[in-house]
Design an enzyme around this catalytic site. Structure first.
Site, short mmCIF file in Angstrom:
data_model
loop_
_atom_site.label_atom_id
_atom_site.label_comp_id
_atom_site.label_asym_id
_atom_site.label_seq_id
_atom_site.Cartn_x
_atom_site.Cartn_y
_atom_site.Cartn_z
CB SER A 1 -9.41 41.06 -29.34
OG SER A 1 -9.91 40.67 -28.08
CE1 TYR B 1 -14.99 41.47 -31.37
CE2 TYR B 1 -13.94 40.07 -29.72
CZ TYR B 1 -14.09 41.30 -30.34
OH TYR B 1 -13.33 42.37 -29.91
P1 NAD Z 1 -17.38 50.27 -29.73
O1 NAD Z 1 -18.70 49.65 -29.80
O2 NAD Z 1 -17.28 51.59 -29.08
O3 NAD Z 1 -16.74 50.40 -31.18
C1 NAD Z 1 -17.00 49.50 -32.22
C2 NAD Z 1 -17.52 50.31 -33.38
O4 NAD Z 1 -17.61 49.46 -34.52
C3 NAD Z 1 -18.91 50.88 -33.20
O5 NAD Z 1 -18.86 52.15 -32.61
C4 NAD Z 1 -19.43 50.94 -34.63
O6 NAD Z 1 -19.33 52.26 -35.12
C5 NAD Z 1 -18.47 50.09 -35.41
N1 NAD Z 1 -19.14 49.09 -36.24
C6 NAD Z 1 -19.50 47.83 -35.91
N2 NAD Z 1 -20.11 47.23 -36.95
C7 NAD Z 1 -20.12 48.14 -37.95
C8 NAD Z 1 -20.61 48.13 -39.28
N3 NAD Z 1 -21.20 47.05 -39.81
N4 NAD Z 1 -20.48 49.26 -40.03
C9 NAD Z 1 -19.89 50.36 -39.52
N5 NAD Z 1 -19.38 50.42 -38.27
C10 NAD Z 1 -19.51 49.32 -37.51
O7 NAD Z 1 -16.44 49.22 -28.99
P2 NAD Z 1 -14.86 49.14 -28.76
O8 NAD Z 1 -14.70 48.17 -27.67
O9 NAD Z 1 -14.24 50.46 -28.67
O10 NAD Z 1 -14.36 48.41 -30.08
C11 NAD Z 1 -13.33 48.91 -30.89
C12 NAD Z 1 -12.41 47.79 -31.32
O11 NAD Z 1 -11.73 47.27 -30.20
C13 NAD Z 1 -13.12 46.61 -31.98
O12 NAD Z 1 -12.35 46.19 -33.09
C14 NAD Z 1 -13.08 45.55 -30.91
O13 NAD Z 1 -13.07 44.25 -31.48
C15 NAD Z 1 -11.77 45.87 -30.25
N6 NAD Z 1 -11.62 45.31 -28.92
C16 NAD Z 1 -12.39 45.76 -27.89
C17 NAD Z 1 -12.22 45.20 -26.64
C18 NAD Z 1 -13.03 45.65 -25.46
O14 NAD Z 1 -12.93 45.04 -24.41
N7 NAD Z 1 -13.82 46.68 -25.56
C19 NAD Z 1 -11.26 44.22 -26.43
C20 NAD Z 1 -10.49 43.78 -27.51
C21 NAD Z 1 -10.68 44.35 -28.74
#
Ligand code: NAD
Ligand code: MG
Length: 294
Positions: free
Chosen positions: A186, A199
């Site tokens: 991230s 986080y």
């Molecule tokens: P999202 O909520 O759609 O996806 C995250 C997923 O993590 C969830 O759908 C869930 O299925 C899974 N998860 C969390 N805890 C879990 C557990 N204990 N067991 C099983 N599954 C679990 O959100 P997203 O933003 O698409 O996140 C995806 C990735 O992108 C993450 O690694 C997040 O850190 C990263 N990210 C997101 C952003 C943003 O702005 N959205 C920015 C930087 C990084």
């Protein structure tokens, strides 16, 4: 005539209303809806015949990657929390609509047994594993280090660091030369927000693990990389991922002036999984709308 598009307007500049969902949040409840590429992603056979496992593949970035991988010709397994079944069903359908095998793997990746089970079930269903995308993460904001309950800290470490490490370890015996492991970092790894201390440190760990493991596995022909998204509109944000004042105007501070959509991340994950990235190892590919990822 060119079909070149302006990245400022290729996706809408969103202005989400204040909203909250219980953790882990659903794409189905997101307002406005995120763009997972369902109507737009066109595959070119770049992952033909491969077998992929994507943690957190039910929603947001992981779901966009699942759709893209399937349309590039891969069979795709998605792991997610049981509460996310409605989102997962849509993505399973999208994988099957692309003519590929799909596998749904509900369960909590805080548990070692689940980390191992998702790998074994994928190998059993698809006859192997070639691409692992460690994407599941938990992001809960807190107002100061003193206000992070210890069990909450523990759940974030387990969901983000432990799960990525354990799933990778379980996958390794099944991977072959040409296989690819992708971690999800991230912008927070470089510019930690004070309300996301726990986080943000897990995301820095993804970069570090990826760079170390890349060196370990290069001699075996297995490539390891990471993707570092900037602000992307997904259910992670309104399910206690940000305070309400950061939901309004979400992502508009990025140099491009708008939040990213999950569909805009898919290309980075496809590239890193494909043979086009044969000399790309230990790299963290930033997809941030212009914020530097040094
Ligand atoms: P999202 O909520 O759609 O996806 C995250 C997923 O993590 C969830 O759908 C869930 O299925 C899974 N998860 C969390 N805890 C879990 C557990 N204990 N067991 C099983 N599954 C679990 O959100 P997203 O933003 O698409 O996140 C995806 C990735 O992108 C993450 O690694 C997040 O850190 C990263 N990210 C997101 C952003 C943003 O702005 N959205 C920015 C930087 C990084
Ligand atoms: Mg989800």
């Amino acid at each position: 005539m060119t079909d070149m598009r302006d990245p400022r307007t290729l996706h809408p500049k969103i202005d989400p209303p204040k909203q909250t969902q219980p953790h882990p949040g659903l794409d189905a409840e997101l307002e406005p809806k995120g763009d997972l590429g369902l109507d737009t992603y066109q595959g070119n056979g770049r992952l033909k015949g491969r077998k992929a496992l994507i943690t957190g593949g039910d929603s947001g970035i992981g779901a966009a990657v699942a759709i893209a991988y399937a349309r590039e010709g891969a069979d795709v397994a998605i792991a997610y929390l049981p509460e996310e079944e409605p989102d997962a069903e849509k993505i399973i359908q999208a994988i099957e609509d692309a003519g590929q095998k799909a596998l749904a793997l509900p369960g909590d990746l805080q548990e070692l047994a689940q980390c191992e089970a998702i790998v074994e079930k994928t190998v059993e269903a698809f006859g192997g594993l070639d691409i692992l995308v460690n994407n599941a993460s938990r992001q809960i904001w807190h107002d100061g280090i003193g206000n992070i309950p210890d069990d909450d800290f523990d759940a974030t470490m387990k969901s983000n660091i432990y799960s990525s490490y354990r799933v990778t370890k379980a996958a390794l015996p099944h991977l072959k030369p040409g296989s690819s492991i992708i971690f999800t970092s991230s912008i927070q790894a470089y510019e930690p927000s004070p309300h996301l201390l726990d986080y943000a440190m897990t995301k820095a760990a993804m970069n570090n693990l990826s760079k170390g493991l890349a060196q370990q596995l290069a001699p075996e022909g297995i490539r390891v990389n990471a993707v570092a998204p900037g602000p992307v509109w997904t259910p992670l944000q309104p399910s206690h991922g940000q305070p309400q004042d950061k939901i309004e105007g979400f992502g508009q501070h990025a140099p491009l002036g708008r939040a990213g959509q999950p569909a805009e991340l898919a290309g980075a994950y496809v590239f890193l999984a494909s043979d086009e990235a044969s000399y790309v190892m230990g790299e963290t590919l930033g997809v941030t709308g212009g914020s530097p990822t040094p």
